[in-house]
Design a protein around this motif. Structure first.
Motif, short mmCIF file in Angstrom:
data_model
loop_
_atom_site.label_atom_id
_atom_site.label_comp_id
_atom_site.label_asym_id
_atom_site.label_seq_id
_atom_site.Cartn_x
_atom_site.Cartn_y
_atom_site.Cartn_z
N LEU A 46 -20.14 -37.15 16.25
CA LEU A 46 -20.45 -38.53 16.60
C LEU A 46 -21.06 -38.61 17.99
O LEU A 46 -22.08 -39.27 18.22
CB LEU A 46 -19.16 -39.37 16.55
N GLN A 47 -20.45 -37.91 18.93
CA GLN A 47 -20.95 -37.91 20.30
C GLN A 47 -22.29 -37.19 20.40
O GLN A 47 -23.17 -37.57 21.19
CB GLN A 47 -19.92 -37.27 21.23
N ARG A 48 -22.46 -36.15 19.60
CA ARG A 48 -23.72 -35.39 19.63
C ARG A 48 -24.89 -36.28 19.24
O ARG A 48 -25.91 -36.32 19.94
CB ARG A 48 -23.64 -34.20 18.67
N VAL A 49 -24.76 -37.01 18.11
CA VAL A 49 -25.87 -37.86 17.67
C VAL A 49 -26.08 -39.03 18.63
O VAL A 49 -27.22 -39.50 18.81
CB VAL A 49 -25.67 -38.36 16.22
N ALA A 50 -25.00 -39.50 19.26
CA ALA A 50 -25.13 -40.58 20.24
C ALA A 50 -25.92 -40.08 21.46
O ALA A 50 -26.73 -40.82 22.04
CB ALA A 50 -23.76 -41.08 20.67
N ASN A 94 -19.60 -47.97 13.14
CA ASN A 94 -21.01 -48.29 12.92
C ASN A 94 -21.86 -47.03 12.86
O ASN A 94 -22.74 -46.91 12.01
CB ASN A 94 -21.53 -49.21 14.03
N ILE A 95 -21.61 -46.07 13.75
CA ILE A 95 -22.38 -44.83 13.73
C ILE A 95 -22.08 -44.02 12.47
O ILE A 95 -22.96 -43.48 11.82
CB ILE A 95 -22.10 -43.98 14.99
N GLY A 96 -20.80 -43.97 12.10
CA GLY A 96 -20.39 -43.17 10.95
C GLY A 96 -20.55 -43.85 9.61
O GLY A 96 -20.13 -43.33 8.58
N ASP A 124 -24.25 -44.95 27.81
CA ASP A 124 -23.95 -46.39 27.75
C ASP A 124 -22.56 -46.63 27.17
O ASP A 124 -21.80 -47.48 27.66
CB ASP A 124 -24.99 -47.11 26.89
N ILE A 125 -22.24 -45.89 26.10
CA ILE A 125 -20.94 -46.06 25.44
C ILE A 125 -19.80 -45.72 26.38
O ILE A 125 -18.78 -46.42 26.44
CB ILE A 125 -20.86 -45.20 24.16
N MET A 126 -19.95 -44.65 27.15
CA MET A 126 -18.89 -44.20 28.05
C MET A 126 -18.63 -45.19 29.19
O MET A 126 -17.57 -45.17 29.82
CB MET A 126 -19.22 -42.82 28.65
N ARG A 156 -30.72 -47.87 19.38
CA ARG A 156 -30.27 -46.49 19.56
C ARG A 156 -29.04 -46.20 18.72
O ARG A 156 -28.87 -45.09 18.20
CB ARG A 156 -29.99 -46.23 21.05
N LEU A 157 -28.17 -47.19 18.55
CA LEU A 157 -27.01 -47.00 17.68
C LEU A 157 -27.47 -46.80 16.23
O LEU A 157 -26.92 -45.96 15.51
CB LEU A 157 -26.06 -48.20 17.79
N ALA A 158 -28.49 -47.57 15.83
CA ALA A 158 -29.02 -47.42 14.46
C ALA A 158 -29.64 -46.03 14.26
O ALA A 158 -29.53 -45.44 13.19
CB ALA A 158 -30.07 -48.50 14.19
N ILE A 159 -30.27 -45.50 15.31
CA ILE A 159 -30.83 -44.14 15.24
C ILE A 159 -29.70 -43.13 15.07
O ILE A 159 -29.78 -42.22 14.22
CB ILE A 159 -31.65 -43.84 16.50
N ALA A 160 -28.62 -43.29 15.85
CA ALA A 160 -27.47 -42.38 15.74
C ALA A 160 -26.86 -42.45 14.34
O ALA A 160 -26.44 -41.44 13.78
CB ALA A 160 -26.43 -42.73 16.80
N ARG A 161 -26.82 -43.65 13.77
CA ARG A 161 -26.26 -43.84 12.42
C ARG A 161 -27.06 -43.07 11.37
O ARG A 161 -26.50 -42.54 10.41
CB ARG A 161 -26.23 -45.33 12.10
N ALA A 162 -28.38 -43.03 11.56
CA ALA A 162 -29.22 -42.27 10.62
C ALA A 162 -29.09 -40.77 10.84
O ALA A 162 -29.07 -39.99 9.89
CB ALA A 162 -30.68 -42.70 10.77
N LEU A 163 -28.97 -40.37 12.09
CA LEU A 163 -28.88 -38.94 12.42
C LEU A 163 -27.62 -38.29 11.84
O LEU A 163 -27.65 -37.15 11.38
CB LEU A 163 -28.90 -38.73 13.94
N ILE A 164 -26.51 -39.03 11.87
CA ILE A 164 -25.24 -38.44 11.44
C ILE A 164 -25.23 -38.17 9.93
O ILE A 164 -24.43 -37.38 9.43
CB ILE A 164 -24.05 -39.32 11.86
#
Length: 582
Positions: free
Chosen positions: A444-448, A431-433, A456-458, A482-490
């Motif tokens: 992936l972890q950086r943008v998360a 989903n993030i990628g 939360d993921i951990m 927040r996951l959607a934000i990470a998806r845009a950041l990557i």
């Protein structure tokens, strides 16, 4: 005429599969014509007491060899014709799905998901049946009918053949009339099935709302109505077949009655032999079964026609948002954005959302947008990524009108986090990628972490390999955002659009995310749409919208000093915070 025109490229590419398949099928039909002749020979020799054990064994061997050969060629035509139809099903489903993804957002506002699902399942299945088993039955019906009638006329008394075939024209008349009725009623069945599919999909997607509002019984009753309509449509179709098939059998039995009566007379009068009579009735059985199958052919072809018409109606649709012929790719984007006297209104409304809207956003700056519901905030974001096109005016990026930029290039350079925060039924990692060309676990972890989601993921048992469930149902609203934000950041785009992307998180979490985002968004153009003033207070510029017009503009401090609508929002939110704390 069956409207299979859109399948012409497929037929041209796979013509040899159909040609060879039909050839093997014709060989099977030819071999079937030998059986009556073998029976003729056996019967005539039995009648004259000339049949020896050796001849009987030879006849049995002939039948066995014919059976084995028919089985071999039947395998071949199945592999070629049915195999080609399965390939057609695969390609047509891909074609339809690919086309659906090219259509504009407005198309999905006018059409329900369940109806589109019915096109991708039932309709494509009906087309496959028409161009697989349907072609087999049609070939059999045409060739066997002609071949059998020729054999009957050549090998038996012509008067018997003519009399036995008298009911056949009636068969053709009835099948033609019933074919039209079947087409109409099957189309109604497909439409009713689409309604049931849509109702099911809608209720399963909204199951939590149904339970929260205790509407299970109401929705069950609503589903029963849709299902009852489908039952009635199927019963209407079944009634048609209930009349159709017995009528075919009755007319067929008339042929056998005539053959037995007149053929018996000819045998008694020794005009034809008993072997001729046995061979004739065997030919007649082949003919009747072949003609009876015409009813099934008409049914399957009419279903295929109804379905291909429905599929055609989608494939004829074109996207309202398309690349212009001279559109170009954006190579290096700085991110300056200009809205120049933009006017826009949605097709389902007579009023414009934006009216001569003008705005300049310098490259690398941040813009906050706030306003009442329906003031046009989200519309600005939708127009910038060209989910819709403006009625009047223009939107430019780096002095390039966005209509002159290829859609893929435009959207690749924009990280858009919309209000819905839609997630796919797959892992957190995927989903993030989703929008990135490539990524590694470190990125992936950086943008998360930037999105405030890593911790939360951990805590999940499978961490980044956790399945989020349909539409992210296993995550909270804040986690989905927040996951959607990470998806845009990557994606690492040049322009970010956050459309109410912090509404599901508390103010403290929001502040931490925004703090982390400042580094990420450095030298990138950022648009933040929000209902909370606290989200926008660090933006370089904030605009306040009302009825699609900018009524206030400035930074956080200057807008507060004006004591206008922005100041009112701020005061109300301060009051809300005080109430919540107490």
């Amino acid at each position: 005429m069956i409207s299979f025109k859109i399948l012409k490229p497929f037929f041209l590419k796979n013509k040899w599969f159909y040609i060879l398949g039909v050839l093997w099928l014709l060989l099977v039909d030819i071999l079937q014509l030998f059986i009556p002749e073998i029976l003729r020979g056996i019967t005539n020799r039995l009648e004259t007491n000339l049949l020896t054990q050796r001849q009987l064994a030879l006849y049995a061997l002939y039948v066995l060899l014919i059976g084995v050969t028919i089985g071999f060629f039947r395998f071949l035509w199945r592999m070629f014709i049915i195999g080609a139809s399965r390939n057609l099903e695969y390609q047509l489903r891909n074609k339809l799905f690919s086309h659906l993804l090219t259509l504009s957002s407005s198309y999905y506002q006018r059409h329900k998901t369940g109806d589109l699902m019915a096109h991708l399942t039932n309709d494509i299945h009906a087309v496959r049946m028409a161009l697989g088993p349907g072609i087999v039955a049609l070939t059999d019906a045409i060739f066997l009918n002609i071949a059998v009638m020729v054999m009957m006329l050549r090998t038996t008394d012509y008067r018997l053949t003519v009399l036995a075939l008298l009911p056949m024209p009636l068969l053709v008349v009835f099948m033609t009339k019933f074919g039209k009725i079947i087409h109409k009623r099957f189309k109604a069945v497909q439409e009713a099935f689409a309604a049931v599919t849509d109702k099911t999909q809608e209720n399963l997607s909204g199951i939590r709302v149904i339970k929260a509002f205790v509407q299970e019984e109401a929705e069950i009753n609503a589903f029963k109505e849709k299902n009852l309509l489908l039952l009635q449509r199927n019963l209407d179709l079944a009634k048609t077949f209930g009349i159709f098939h017995p009528l075919l059998q009755f007319l067929s039995s008339l042929s056998f009655t005539i053959a037995i009566w007149y053929g018996g007379i000819l045998v008694i009068e020794e005009i034809i032999t008993l072997g001729d009579f046995v061979a004739f009735t065997t030919y007649l059985a082949l003919l009747v079964s072949s003609i009876s199958s015409i009813g099934w052919v008409i049914n399957i072809m009419q279903r295929g026609r109804a379905s291909i018409d429905r599929i055609n109606s989608i494939l004829k649709e074109s996207s309202e948002i398309q690349d212009f012929h001279d559109a170009k790719n954006l190579e290096k984007v700085k991110g300056s954005i200009v809205f120049d006297r933009v006017t826009f209104g949605y097709s389902n409304s007579s009023e414009n959302i934006l009216e001569e809207f003008s705005l300049k956003i310098p490259a690398g700056s941040s813009l906050g947008i706030i306003g009442k519901t329906g003031s046009g905030k989200t519309t600005i974001a939708n127009l910038l990524v060209r989910l819709y096109d403006v009625k009047e005016g223009s939107i430019s990026i780096d002095n390039n009108p966005i209509t002159n930029i290829k859609l893929a290039s435009l959207r690749k350079n924009i990280g858009f986090i919309d209000q819905d925060s839609f997630l796919f039924s797959t892992t957190i990692t995927e989903n993030i990628g989703f929008g990135a060309d490539s990524y590694d676990i470190e990125n992936l972890q950086r943008v998360a972490k930037v999105a405030g989601l890593h911790q939360d993921i951990m805590e999940f048992p499978k961490q980044y390999e956790t399945m989020v469930g349909e539409k992210g149902i296993t995550l909270s609203g804040g986690q989905r955002q927040r996951l959607a934000i990470a998806r845009a950041l990557i994606k690492n785009p040049s322009i970010f659009i956050f459309d109410d992307s912090f509404s599901a998180v508390d103010t403290d979490t929001e502040e931490r995310i925004l703090q982390a985002l400042r580094t990420e968004m450095k030298n990138k153009t950022t648009i933040i749409i929000a209902h909370r003033v606290s989200t926008l207070k660090h933006c370089d510029k904030v605009i306040v919208l009302e009825e699609g017009k900018i009524i206030e503009i400035g930074d956080h401090e200057s807008l507060l000093t004006k004591k206008g609508l922005y100041y009112d929002f701020y005061q109300k939110q301060l009051l809300e915070e005080v109430i919540l704390k107490n």
